[in-house]
Write a protein that holds these residues in place. Structure first.
Motif, PDB file in Angstrom:
ATOM      1  N   ARG A 127       0.836  -1.196   0.000  1.00 56.06           N
ATOM      2  CA  ARG A 127       0.000   0.000   0.000  1.00 56.06           C
ATOM      3  C   ARG A 127       0.877   1.255   0.000  1.00 56.06           C
ATOM      4  N   ASP A 128       1.912   1.241   0.803  1.00 55.69           N
ATOM      5  CA  ASP A 128       2.733   2.445   0.956  1.00 55.69           C
ATOM      6  C   ASP A 128       3.638   2.694  -0.241  1.00 55.69           C
ATOM      7  N   ASN A 129       4.152   1.639  -0.841  1.00 51.54           N
ATOM      8  CA  ASN A 129       5.190   1.826  -1.863  1.00 51.54           C
ATOM      9  C   ASN A 129       4.765   1.479  -3.273  1.00 51.54           C
ATOM     10  N   ALA A 130       3.709   0.692  -3.433  1.00 51.41           N
ATOM     11  CA  ALA A 130       3.402   0.217  -4.776  1.00 51.41           C
ATOM     12  C   ALA A 130       2.020   0.657  -5.244  1.00 51.41           C
ATOM     13  N   ASP A 131       1.392   1.547  -4.481  1.00 48.37           N
ATOM     14  CA  ASP A 131       0.139   2.094  -4.966  1.00 48.37           C
ATOM     15  C   ASP A 131      -0.944   1.025  -5.121  1.00 48.37           C
ATOM     16  N   ALA A 132      -0.830  -0.042  -4.336  1.00 47.85           N
ATOM     17  CA  ALA A 132      -1.855  -1.079  -4.387  1.00 47.85           C
ATOM     18  C   ALA A 132      -3.192  -0.493  -3.975  1.00 47.85           C
ATOM     19  N   GLY A 133      -4.284  -1.076  -4.470  1.00 47.71           N
ATOM     20  CA  GLY A 133      -5.615  -0.626  -4.097  1.00 47.71           C
ATOM     21  C   GLY A 133      -5.985  -1.222  -2.759  1.00 47.71           C
ATOM     22  N   ARG A 134      -6.744  -2.305  -2.795  1.00 41.76           N
ATOM     23  CA  ARG A 134      -7.102  -2.958  -1.544  1.00 41.76           C
ATOM     24  C   ARG A 134      -6.144  -4.099  -1.257  1.00 41.76           C
ATOM     25  N   VAL A 135      -5.847  -4.247   0.003  1.00 42.96           N
ATOM     26  CA  VAL A 135      -4.929  -5.293   0.440  1.00 42.96           C
ATOM     27  C   VAL A 135      -5.628  -6.105   1.517  1.00 42.96           C
ATOM     28  N   TYR A 136      -5.719  -7.421   1.317  1.00 40.80           N
ATOM     29  CA  TYR A 136      -6.332  -8.273   2.307  1.00 40.80           C
ATOM     30  C   TYR A 136      -5.318  -9.277   2.830  1.00 40.80           C
ATOM     31  N   GLY A 137      -5.303  -9.423   4.148  1.00 41.51           N
ATOM     32  CA  GLY A 137      -4.456 -10.436   4.760  1.00 41.51           C
ATOM     33  C   GLY A 137      -5.332 -11.549   5.283  1.00 41.51           C
ATOM     34  N   LEU A 138      -4.989 -12.783   4.932  1.00 40.04           N
ATOM     35  CA  LEU A 138      -5.715 -13.934   5.478  1.00 40.04           C
ATOM     36  C   LEU A 138      -4.784 -14.682   6.418  1.00 40.04           C
ATOM     37  N   ASP A 139      -5.301 -15.062   7.556  1.00 35.98           N
ATOM     38  CA  ASP A 139      -4.499 -15.858   8.477  1.00 35.98           C
ATOM     39  C   ASP A 139      -5.399 -16.816   9.225  1.00 35.98           C
ATOM     40  N   GLY A 140      -4.887 -17.987   9.519  1.00 32.88           N
ATOM     41  CA  GLY A 140      -5.649 -18.995  10.245  1.00 32.88           C
ATOM     42  C   GLY A 140      -5.707 -18.723  11.742  1.00 32.88           C
ATOM     43  N   SER A 141      -4.890 -17.802  12.193  1.00 27.68           N
ATOM     44  CA  SER A 141      -4.845 -17.479  13.616  1.00 27.68           C
ATOM     45  C   SER A 141      -5.573 -16.166  13.895  1.00 27.68           C
ATOM     46  N   PRO A 142      -6.689 -16.225  14.634  1.00 27.60           N
ATOM     47  CA  PRO A 142      -7.411 -14.987  14.949  1.00 27.60           C
ATOM     48  C   PRO A 142      -6.540 -13.961  15.672  1.00 27.60           C
ATOM     49  N   GLU A 143      -5.615 -14.440  16.485  1.00 25.41           N
ATOM     50  CA  GLU A 143      -4.771 -13.494  17.220  1.00 25.41           C
ATOM     51  C   GLU A 143      -3.803 -12.780  16.279  1.00 25.41           C
ATOM     52  N   MET A 144      -3.301 -13.488  15.287  1.00 23.63           N
ATOM     53  CA  MET A 144      -2.447 -12.844  14.281  1.00 23.63           C
ATOM     54  C   MET A 144      -3.240 -11.749  13.568  1.00 23.63           C
ATOM     55  N   ALA A 145      -4.456 -12.091  13.124  1.00 26.06           N
ATOM     56  CA  ALA A 145      -5.276 -11.120  12.400  1.00 26.06           C
ATOM     57  C   ALA A 145      -5.601  -9.920  13.286  1.00 26.06           C
ATOM     58  N   ARG A 146      -5.844 -10.206  14.571  1.00 24.61           N
ATOM     59  CA  ARG A 146      -6.163  -9.123  15.495  1.00 24.61           C
ATOM     60  C   ARG A 146      -4.956  -8.181  15.644  1.00 24.61           C
ATOM     61  N   ASN A 147      -3.791  -8.765  15.850  1.00 23.37           N
ATOM     62  CA  ASN A 147      -2.578  -7.935  15.916  1.00 23.37           C
ATOM     63  C   ASN A 147      -2.418  -7.101  14.646  1.00 23.37           C
ATOM     64  N   ALA A 148      -2.528  -7.776  13.513  1.00 20.39           N
ATOM     65  CA  ALA A 148      -2.319  -7.088  12.231  1.00 20.39           C
ATOM     66  C   ALA A 148      -3.261  -5.895  12.100  1.00 20.39           C
ATOM     67  N   THR A 149      -4.511  -6.086  12.524  1.00 24.00           N
ATOM     68  CA  THR A 149      -5.489  -5.003  12.465  1.00 24.00           C
ATOM     69  C   THR A 149      -5.029  -3.807  13.300  1.00 24.00           C
ATOM     70  N   GLU A 150      -4.380  -4.114  14.406  1.00 23.70           N
ATOM     71  CA  GLU A 150      -3.938  -3.029  15.293  1.00 23.70           C
ATOM     72  C   GLU A 150      -2.750  -2.247  14.736  1.00 23.70           C
ATOM     73  N   TYR A 151      -1.993  -2.860  13.842  1.00 21.37           N
ATOM     74  CA  TYR A 151      -0.786  -2.194  13.327  1.00 21.37           C
ATOM     75  C   TYR A 151      -1.069  -1.207  12.200  1.00 21.37           C
ATOM     76  N   THR A 152      -2.335  -1.073  11.800  1.00 20.15           N
ATOM     77  CA  THR A 152      -2.616  -0.143  10.696  1.00 20.15           C
ATOM     78  C   THR A 152      -3.986   0.493  10.873  1.00 20.15           C
ATOM     79  N   ASP A 153      -4.141   1.720  10.423  1.00 16.91           N
ATOM     80  CA  ASP A 153      -5.486   2.275  10.355  1.00 16.91           C
ATOM     81  C   ASP A 153      -5.828   2.663   8.908  1.00 16.91           C
ATOM     82  N   ASP A 154      -5.119   2.076   7.985  1.00 14.18           N
ATOM     83  CA  ASP A 154      -5.386   2.283   6.561  1.00 14.18           C
ATOM     84  C   ASP A 154      -6.717   1.614   6.205  1.00 14.18           C
ATOM     85  N   PRO A 155      -7.720   2.398   5.774  1.00 16.53           N
ATOM     86  CA  PRO A 155      -9.035   1.804   5.496  1.00 16.53           C
ATOM     87  C   PRO A 155      -9.030   0.861   4.286  1.00 16.53           C
TER      88      PRO A 155
END
Ligand SMILES: Nc1ncnc2c1ncn2[C@@H]1O[C@H](CSCC[C@H](N)C(=O)O)[C@@H](O)[C@H]1O
Ligand SMILES: Nc1ncnc2c1ncn2[C@@H]1O[C@H](CSCC[C@H](N)C(=O)O)[C@@H](O)[C@H]1O
Lengths: 72, 226, 226, 72
Positions: free
Chosen positions: B57-85
């Motif tokens: 998102r920051d360097n390549a002008d990507a549009g939407r970026v989705y992260g998939l993870d099998g661990s809810p805690e990983m996804a929760r952490n990841a959500t906290e590291y960004t406020d990019d809508p």
């Protein structure tokens, strides 16, 4: 999750579309024109009826047999 | 042990950040090669802390970026590291991706693919969600030629797939992906102590450590959806 | 001046060997990424001394390797540098490749593509001769972002195409090729003298030389035939 | 050139197959099972009849308007 995610999100079991039920939205809309932030609710498969929870704004699309209750 | 149990634990103990720091050494070079066009939709499989999507998102002008993870805690952490809508996270499994056919421009995965219960199914799922011409950038440090990685399986209860370079190419082709590139990306940033400091706890010899990081590094295989 | 007149002269004055030595610094990294399977047929466009094809035969188990060059003297030199019966050379022009549809597994071209009289036609020709899933590895040092290369046009009478990174991706796509990768490969081997030695004949400042070689290096664009 | 090259070589003008005429072969065959080494001859387009020389074993497939005599 943004409501716009629904455009490409699908039921992991049969890849059919999901419908959003009981949605709760975040208070502050960021006005980015990308729809609203859903913080709570349920995604329901339009085909098989399987239900997927949205927890803390993150949809849990694990297949039902891999989904467990959050450990205490 | 399930993916969830194993990696929720990693996430709550902060290992997501540790991996981000180490994996970035090589991941950034692979990410820089991705032919991302403005507005492209990216999916990061096994996103961990989500650094790859944030970087695109920051360097390549990507549009939407989705992260998939099998661990809810990983996804929760990841959500906290960004406020990019434009960045979103989903809990899901590599075995059945919860995305529509042809809905993704590029799939990225670093140090995660080999945890798939059935790697062939996962490759087919990736080929399915990629639009024609979309790319799959698959980066792994755990693979056959990297003998120094073999012991990792001992420390983790999830069965890991240890393919060699050729098996990666074959697996991609079997799933209908065209192989565009295969490369070893060296980690030039990790500090390798001077000869006198060896043996270290993890490394008997300096040569072995040099081989692991500077030579084998990260194996990147790039596939293109037909 | 024609391609033939210009480059026959380069060949007879030994510049083919000089280019081989310099281009190898970055070409070898790009070549190492090519997903060549045993027996694959490779075409090297603007082969010069033919080093790329020889390397793919020696290191990547390529089957037949063909070098095409518009300069008969280049092709003659290249023929002399090998007695490998699986390597062959052809005099021809980038504008109309003398090969059958779908007959080539991988096309390689280093520091040559931009001499094509019409680069779009050449890309279409490449897409035509590649079999489905075949790759085109296009490596150039002369391109828009590499400002240090702009003056090269002054020293050569053939009109050169100076695309930027995006134009390469666009050009590939227009010809029906899928863009799988784009990367700058740094030249880490060229000797850059210490600060005190500048200005040099070719380089006013050390910074400029570092930027040219270590940062811009060689632009690689990889396309895949659909 | 190896005769096997003919399998994929085509006329640059119309992409039709080429036929080998007046071929001279190298004396020492290398016995690599890949056909013979052609050192001299002419490639003729089966469709348009355009003729392409093989010089010192290297076929010259430049389009005719770009082909010049070797400068003295
Ligand atoms: N079968 C599966 N489905 C979904 N995610 C999985 C998975 N197996 C492992 N994972 C996830 O894959 C990640 C591997 S760790 C790598 C994290 C990140 N890509 C980085 O480079 O640092 C973990 O977050 C783990 O939860
Ligand atoms: N239109 C054209 N058709 C065929 N060959 C061409 C051409 N324009 C330039 N060339 C050839 O392209 C080469 C460029 S120099 C690069 C040579 C070699 N690839 C290397 O990396 O060193 C020359 O040998 C020149 O004869």
């Amino acid at each position: 999750m943004k409501e716009s995610l629904l455009e490409i999100l699908r039921c992991p079991l049969d890849k059919h579309e999901l419908e959003l039920e009981d949605a709760e939205y975040a208070d502050d809309e960021d006005g980015d024109g990308d729809g609203n932030e859903v913080v709570d609710g349920t995604l329901v498969c339009a085909e098989c009826g399987e239900r997927y929870p949205i927890e803390d704004g993150i949809p849990n699309l694990l297949p039902p047999d891999m989904r467990e209750e959050t450990p205490a | 042990m399930s993916v969830r149990e194993e990696f929720d634990d990693w996430a709550t103990s902060g290992r997501d950040k540790g991996m981000e720091e180490r994996h970035w050494h090589t991941a950034k070079h692979a990410l820089a090669r991705m032919p991302v066009e403005p507005g492209d939709t990216i999916l990061d499989l096994g996103c961990g802390s989500g650094y790859a999507g944030r970087a695109l998102r920051d360097n390549a002008d990507a549009g939407r970026v989705y992260g998939l993870d099998g661990s809810p805690e990983m996804a929760r952490n990841a959500t906290e590291y960004t406020d990019d809508p434009q960045v979103g996270y989903v809990v899901g499994d590599f075995g059945s991706l919860p995305f529509a056919d042809d809905s993704i421009d590029h799939v990225w995965s670093m140090e995660a693919f080999y945890y798939a219960a059935d790697p062939h199914t996962t490759l087919e799922e990736i080929a399915r969600v990629l639009r024609p011409g979309g790319t799959f950038y698959c980066a792994v440090n755990y693979y056959e030629e990297n003998v120094h990685s073999h012991e990792w399986q001992e420390f983790i209860e999830i069965e890991m797939t240890r393919w060699d370079r050729e098996q990666y190419r074959e697996g991609f082709r079997d799933a209908g992906l065209r192989v565009a590139e295969q490369d070893n990306i060296p980690d030039r940033e990790i500090t390798i102590p001077s000869e006198g400091e060896f043996p270290l706890e993890d490394w008997d010899t300096r040569d072995a450590m040099v081989e692991r990081y500077r030579e084998y590094g990260t194996l990147l295989t790039v596939g293109v959806a037909p």
